[in-house]
Design an enzyme around this catalytic site. Structure first.
Site, PDB file in Angstrom:
ATOM      1  N   GLY A   1       0.498  -3.204 -16.784  1.00 21.60           N
ATOM      2  CA  GLY A   1      -0.550  -2.705 -15.885  1.00 21.60           C
ATOM      3  C   GLY A   1      -1.451  -1.696 -16.568  1.00 21.60           C
ATOM      4  O   GLY A   1      -1.237  -1.327 -17.728  1.00 21.60           O
TER       5      GLY A   1
ATOM      6  N   SER B   1       3.571   8.163  -9.214  1.00 23.15           N
ATOM      7  CA  SER B   1       3.280   8.166  -7.789  1.00 23.15           C
ATOM      8  C   SER B   1       1.774   8.320  -7.565  1.00 23.15           C
ATOM      9  O   SER B   1       0.984   8.164  -8.495  1.00 23.15           O
ATOM     10  CB  SER B   1       4.073   9.263  -7.077  1.00 23.15           C
ATOM     11  OG  SER B   1       3.998   9.086  -5.675  1.00 23.15           O
TER      12      SER B   1
ATOM     13  N   LYS C   1      -1.841   8.966  -2.380  1.00 21.31           N
ATOM     14  CA  LYS C   1      -1.706   8.267  -1.093  1.00 21.31           C
ATOM     15  C   LYS C   1      -0.319   8.452  -0.480  1.00 21.31           C
ATOM     16  O   LYS C   1      -0.087   8.070   0.673  1.00 21.31           O
ATOM     17  CB  LYS C   1      -2.037   6.787  -1.269  1.00 21.31           C
ATOM     18  CG  LYS C   1      -3.507   6.552  -1.614  1.00 21.31           C
ATOM     19  CD  LYS C   1      -3.814   5.110  -1.930  1.00 21.31           C
ATOM     20  CE  LYS C   1      -5.304   4.926  -2.230  1.00 21.31           C
ATOM     21  NZ  LYS C   1      -5.773   5.686  -3.396  1.00 21.31           N
TER      22      LYS C   1
ATOM     23  N   SER D   1      -9.194   1.103 -13.764  1.00 23.20           N
ATOM     24  CA  SER D   1      -7.921   0.381 -13.673  1.00 23.20           C
ATOM     25  C   SER D   1      -8.132  -0.927 -12.913  1.00 23.20           C
ATOM     26  O   SER D   1      -9.120  -1.104 -12.201  1.00 23.20           O
ATOM     27  CB  SER D   1      -6.858   1.233 -12.975  1.00 23.20           C
ATOM     28  OG  SER D   1      -7.212   1.464 -11.633  1.00 23.20           O
TER      29      SER D   1
ATOM     30  N   ARG E   1     -11.253  -0.032   5.573  1.00 25.15           N
ATOM     31  CA  ARG E   1     -10.280  -1.105   5.590  1.00 25.15           C
ATOM     32  C   ARG E   1      -8.971  -0.622   6.227  1.00 25.15           C
ATOM     33  O   ARG E   1      -8.774   0.580   6.386  1.00 25.15           O
ATOM     34  CB  ARG E   1     -10.026  -1.599   4.150  1.00 25.15           C
ATOM     35  CG  ARG E   1     -11.277  -2.172   3.497  1.00 25.15           C
ATOM     36  CD  ARG E   1     -11.047  -2.464   2.025  1.00 25.15           C
ATOM     37  NE  ARG E   1     -10.707  -1.250   1.273  1.00 25.15           N
ATOM     38  CZ  ARG E   1     -10.416  -1.261  -0.019  1.00 25.15           C
ATOM     39  NH1 ARG E   1     -10.415  -2.383  -0.700  1.00 25.15           N
ATOM     40  NH2 ARG E   1     -10.116  -0.131  -0.638  1.00 25.15           N
TER      41      ARG E   1
END
Length: 357
Positions: free
Chosen positions: A33, A149, A152, A194, A282
């Site tokens: 990632g 972490s 959020k 990212s 959203r």
């Protein structure tokens, strides 16, 4: 990307990092990632003896292998396609290589995707996967374990954030099981560039001629670059005391619409050429992210930009959490999941507007 920050990029103090990693075996989950791969790049430059890279994505781990082999041809490295949701596989890898330091970057991170239809997957990967990785580190005798972490996780309004808060609590719970392993968590905000983040999205929209879609004119986020995020994680690994949660002083939050306007300008266009369209918040999305919960204060560290979050003690039963998630039906209702999450993370408020009490 640094031009978009609105501040000077944070420079971590690398003194001591080489000493921590030089000659050691280091394991990284989610190594393919954005954050995981940058961690691997920076750790490789610090002279590790061996790098153990784990990712569920065959393509991601292949691309990482190609890059690191070219950049560090003499470094010993092992590349595994494996899921953090399979503890036996994790333990077999760890027992073979005996890593001294474990970085746990594997996670589901996209808020809207985890908010509808995939809630149980967020719990299985972000909570169970963290539990398995944390216990793996303790069982194999690692000296340090670091959880990646997110802001959020603070007063979460979405399943993804709540799952990461649960992951933090799980790490603190496992820390009490393995006193010889130092367990820390690191929270940061949005990472510029990212995968799946706004900059690649906006850039693609600009390239297509627009419009650039922003959910709300007032929405703001804290931002950092990928190298900053990785350096913060490494620094926390160096200085952390077991059970601590670190946060970075990321300056002032940036308005997403200002970011969009800046990218339009940097592309040589104007808002007349590339319009901005507002699409509405959203599911589970906040206007403002917080780096610290209301019941937390922070303590300084030797690094000016790095602080320790002092959370109110919140003891959980790690095994009871694992049992509920493992036994949850594949067809478990989204309401049942949210009610259960709220029981574990009382500060979680469902973004779907449902009463969870």
């Amino acid at each position: 990307l640094e031009d978009l920050l609105g501040r000077t990029p944070v420079q971590m103090d690398v003194a001591g990092l080489a000493e921590l990693f030089s000659g050691q075996t280091v394991l990284v989950t989610g190594a393919g990632g954005s954050i995981g791969a940058e961690l691997c790049r920076q750790i490789a430059r610090l002279g590790v003896a061996r790098m153990i890279c784990i990712d569920i994505s065959e393509l991601a781990i292949y691309q990482l292998e190609q890059e690191l082999r070219e950049a560090h041809p003499l470094m010993l490295a092992s590349y595994y396609t494996a899921s953090v949701r399979e503890p036996d596989r994790l333990n077999a890898i760890a027992k073979k290589h005996r890593p001294a330091v474990v970085f746990h970057a594997a996670a589901y991170k996209h808020v809207p995707l985890m908010e509808e239809l995939n809630e149980i997957e967020a719990l299985r990967t972000n909570v169970l996967g963290t539990l398995y990785a944390a216990r793996m580190a303790g069982d194999c005798g690692a000296t340090r374990f670091v959880l990646i972490s997110t802001d959020k996780a603070v007063n979460p309004t979405n399943v993804m954030g709540a799952s990461k808060r649960l992951a933090e609590l799980v790490v603190q719970g496992v820390a009490s099981e393995f006193p010889n392993t130092q367990y820390v968590s690191v929270r940061f905000g949005n990472v510029l560039g990212s995968s799946g983040s706004v900059v690649p999205l906006f850039s693609a929209q600009i390239a297509r001629g627009g419009p650039v879609t922003v959910t709300h004119p007032d929405i703001v986020r804290y931002f950092m670059t990928i190298p900053e995020a990785a350096q913060l994680v490494l620094q926390a690994a160096l200085m952390g005391g077991s059970g601590q949660i670190f946060v970075l002083n990321m300056g002032e939050p940036v308005k997403i619409v200002d970011l969009a306007r800046m990218l339009i300008r940097l592309s040589g266009k104007t808002e007349h050429d590339i319009p901005i369209a507002y699409t509405g918040l959203r599911p589970g999305e906040k206007l403002f992210e917080e780096l610290l919960a209301n019941d937390e204060t922070t303590e300084p560290t030797p690094h000016a930009k790095l602080r320790i979050a002092k959370a109110a003690s919140h003891l959980i039963s790690v095994d009871a959490i694992a049992k509920w998630i493992c036994e949850a039906s594949p067809a478990v209702s989204e309401l049942d999941i949210r009610v259960w999450i709220h029981e574990q993370v009382p500060e979680y408020v469902s973004g779907m507007g449902r009463n969870l009490h």
